[in-house]
Design an enzyme around this catalytic site. Structure first.
Site, mmCIF file in Angstrom:
data_model
loop_
_atom_site.group_PDB
_atom_site.id
_atom_site.type_symbol
_atom_site.label_atom_id
_atom_site.label_comp_id
_atom_site.label_asym_id
_atom_site.label_seq_id
_atom_site.Cartn_x
_atom_site.Cartn_y
_atom_site.Cartn_z
ATOM 1 N N ASP A 116 49.283 12.958 13.076
ATOM 2 C CA ASP A 116 49.497 12.801 14.519
ATOM 3 C C ASP A 116 50.933 12.375 14.826
ATOM 4 O O ASP A 116 51.347 12.376 15.990
ATOM 5 C CB ASP A 116 48.508 11.785 15.122
ATOM 6 C CG ASP A 116 47.252 12.469 15.643
ATOM 7 O OD1 ASP A 116 47.198 13.715 15.638
ATOM 8 O OD2 ASP A 116 46.323 11.757 16.058
ATOM 9 N N THR A 156 36.969 13.160 16.456
ATOM 10 C CA THR A 156 37.113 11.785 16.893
ATOM 11 C C THR A 156 35.741 11.455 17.440
ATOM 12 O O THR A 156 34.875 12.315 17.496
ATOM 13 C CB THR A 156 38.251 11.744 17.954
ATOM 14 O OG1 THR A 156 39.465 12.086 17.303
ATOM 15 C CG2 THR A 156 38.399 10.429 18.649
HETATM 16 N N1 GLY Z 1 43.624 11.900 16.181
HETATM 17 C C1 GLY Z 1 43.306 12.216 17.503
HETATM 18 C C2 GLY Z 1 44.001 11.368 18.496
HETATM 19 O O1 GLY Z 1 44.306 10.233 18.204
HETATM 20 O O2 GLY Z 1 44.275 11.786 19.581
#
Ligand code: GLY
Length: 573
Positions: free
Chosen positions: A427, A385
């Site tokens: 996620d 990220t």
């Molecule tokens: N994909 C990492 C997050 O959104 O926490």
């Protein structure tokens, strides 16, 4: 950075929009030279500062403010450049969260998290025997949620000063004319280029037979054309027209499910931030569908009544206390958190003093806690990220965390459009109640429903002191995001550290399940030994997070710091 000369002719552009003329700021002998740049880890600036994952992105953000933009303009331009120079996580095919405070005190939370497509369903990653197929939620076309970033940038633009056409130009220039790769970026593309070639259906800019080396120039022409369409047509240059056609055609070639109607109907949403007090500081962070703000509030409030500074920095006492707060906060995460438009998240209770003091009632400073005693699940997230922090001369502060989820997302580059799609569907809890490949489980709160946004851990955060802007901070790192922000803030507030030290010093992470403490391998060996003796299982990690932050000092200097763990870099004036 090695000097690298190329023979390209650079035609400067002059933007003429709404009566404003802004000459191109990117090119040889211009403000930003993408062939010669250096990483700057720490600096103090008088007026404005940016800290982000790449020097070119930070420099563009700072230059935009110097040319009359505010912190929102800078955040937009910086994100767009990250989509070009930091393709692991910078993106237009992913999503993110922007948290800001305007000089008038108004707090703004913009949610541009990806969403499940209309054809998505709760069991879409289960085979006929009901087994989770994590290869499909993590790689390739089916792993992508509907991208939110471009909608988010246009929603952010409501608070900006300069025309969007101007803010996107540096990214177009750098994509079209290229930039030289750092050693880390060259290694990163080498490590992933075969996977990108495997999952993408058409040739991409990342692939070439030879290995990429530091100093090589990466040119992304198709990405430049996509950015130009966005420049000309606005958000519809992405969610409609040729770009949408290219996304849908890519989906059809790779058996993905994102449709024209998914793209047309996507919107960014305003979210009320999570606000709490910690030792006289007002901390502001992001609300669901990110779990980050609630986790941060829970962890900080759980330790607030203990004399953390007296316990000592990374002493057995302070680390053990902080781990136990992390364990309890993460135990709550899977049970209670999901997209608030689909699941009632008990935000008020979860961050209330009474609830949190009860959560710590079984805390013992003498022995390791045990996650078996807590009856809830936790959700795994990948670690790639990226975060950027911005402070402008007027005092607007902006904190943005944005992601493709895994490194280079789904590894699918949209054919003809040159950008990577996310693998954010992973996620979601792909099979509620069943451990995923990392031994973590999720609950019904985060199951897949068309239009729902998957739970995140992203924690863009702002801190006010005496009601004035004090800290802008955030980091990548999946589930380690909230714990990294938590530790950096405790380092500043309890241990009086400069922001650079608070970010760079070694970190640890506990997420309830698996019941182990991840710990950076340069962590204080005495504390590690004492934790092990007490019964904690430690797991060495080479690095946790890449935190980028800015602190405003009493003399108004912007103390900017970029994490030592990457090419992260600061810029300002
Ligand atoms: N994909 C990492 C997050 O959104 O926490």
């Amino acid at each position: 950075m090695r000097k690298y000369l190329i023979g390209l002719v650079w035609l400067g552009t002059i933007q003429q929009t709404n009566g404003q003329q802004i000459a191109s700021i990117v090119g040889p002998n211009k403000d930003i030279d993408p062939y010669h740049y250096t990483v700057v880890k720490r600096a103090e600036f008088k007026q404005a500062a940016v800290s982000s994952a790449h020097p070119l992105a930070s420099m563009v953000g700072a230059a935009i403010m110097k040319k009359g933009g505010n912190a929102f303009d800078a955040a937009i331009a910086t994100q767009l450049v990250l989509a070009v120079v930091f393709p692991n996580a910078g993106n237009i095919g992913g999503g993110g969260f922007l948290l800001a405070r305007k000089t008038n005190g108004e707090l703004i939370g913009i949610d541009y998290r990806e969403a499940a497509p209309e054809k998505g369903s709760r069991d879409m990653y289960l085979d006929k025997n009901g087994n989770a197929q994590l290869n499909l939620s993590q790689h390739g076309h089916l792993a992508s949620g509907i991208p939110g970033t471009i909608a988010g940038l246009f929603a952010s633009h409501a608070y900006a000063k300069l025309p969007f056409e101007v803010l996107i130009q540096p990214a177009i220039d750098i994509a079209a004319k290229g930039f030289v790769l750092t050693e880390k970026e060259a290694a990163s593309i080498n490590s992933i280029k075969d996977a990108i070639a495997r999952f993408s259906t058409q040739p991409t800019a990342f692939y070439r037979p030879n290995r990429w080396r530091v100093g090589d120039t990466l040119i992304q022409k198709e990405l430049a054309y996509t950015l130009e369409r966005i420049q000309k047509e606005g958000a519809l240059g992405f969610y409609g027209g040729k770009t949408a056609d290219l996304i849908v055609a890519e989906m059809e070639r790779g058996r993905g499910i994102i449709s024209h109607s998914d793209l047309k109907n996507y919107t960014a949403k305003l979210r009320e931030p999570i606000v709490f007090n910690y030792r006289g500081h007002e901390v502001v962070s992001f609300a669901p569908p990110s779990s980050g703000g609630i986790l941060l509030a829970q962890m900080m409030k759980m330790i607030e009544k203990y004399p953390v500074s007296k316990m000592g920095f990374q002493s057995l006492q302070s680390v053990q206390l902080m781990i136990e707060a992390e364990r309890r906060a993460f135990a709550d995460r899977a049970e209670h958190m999901g997209d608030p438009d689909f699941w009632k998240v008990p935000v008020k209770t979860m961050i209330s003093e009474a609830y949190l003091s009860q959560r710590m009632s079984d805390y013992s400073p003498d022995k390791a806690g045990n996650s078996k005693e807590v009856n809830a699940g936790v959700i795994k997230e990948s670690e790639e990220t990226t975060h950027l922090s911005v402070v402008d001369a007027a005092g607007n502060i902006v904190s943005v965390t944005t992601t493709l989820n895994g490194s280079y997302g789904s590894k699918v580059v949209v054919g003809g459009a040159g950008f990577l799609l996310n693998n954010e569907m992973d996620d979601f809890s792909v099979k509620p109640g069943v451990p995923n490949m990392f031994g973590a489980v999720g609950g019904e709160a985060n199951s897949i429903v068309p239009g729902k946004r998957m739970l995140s851990s992203m924690t863009p955060t702002l801190v006010l002191k005496n009601k004035k802007p004090y800290i802008v901070i955030g980091t990548p790192g999946g589930t380690t995001i909230p714990t990294s922000v938590y530790q950096a803030l405790v380092n500043i507030i309890d241990f009086n550290m400069k922001i650079g030290d608070a970010i760079d010093l070694p970190k640890f992470h506990h997420q309830w399940l698996p019941d182990e403490v991840m710990i950076e391998n340069n962590f204080n060996p005495k504390t590690k030994e004492a934790l092990q003796k007490m019964g904690y299982t430690l797991k060495d990690r080479s690095s946790i997070g890449r935190t980028d932050g800015i602190r405003i000092l009493p003399n108004k200097l912007r103390e900017a710091a970029a994490d030592r763990r990457g090419d992260d870099s600061v810029a300002g004036y």
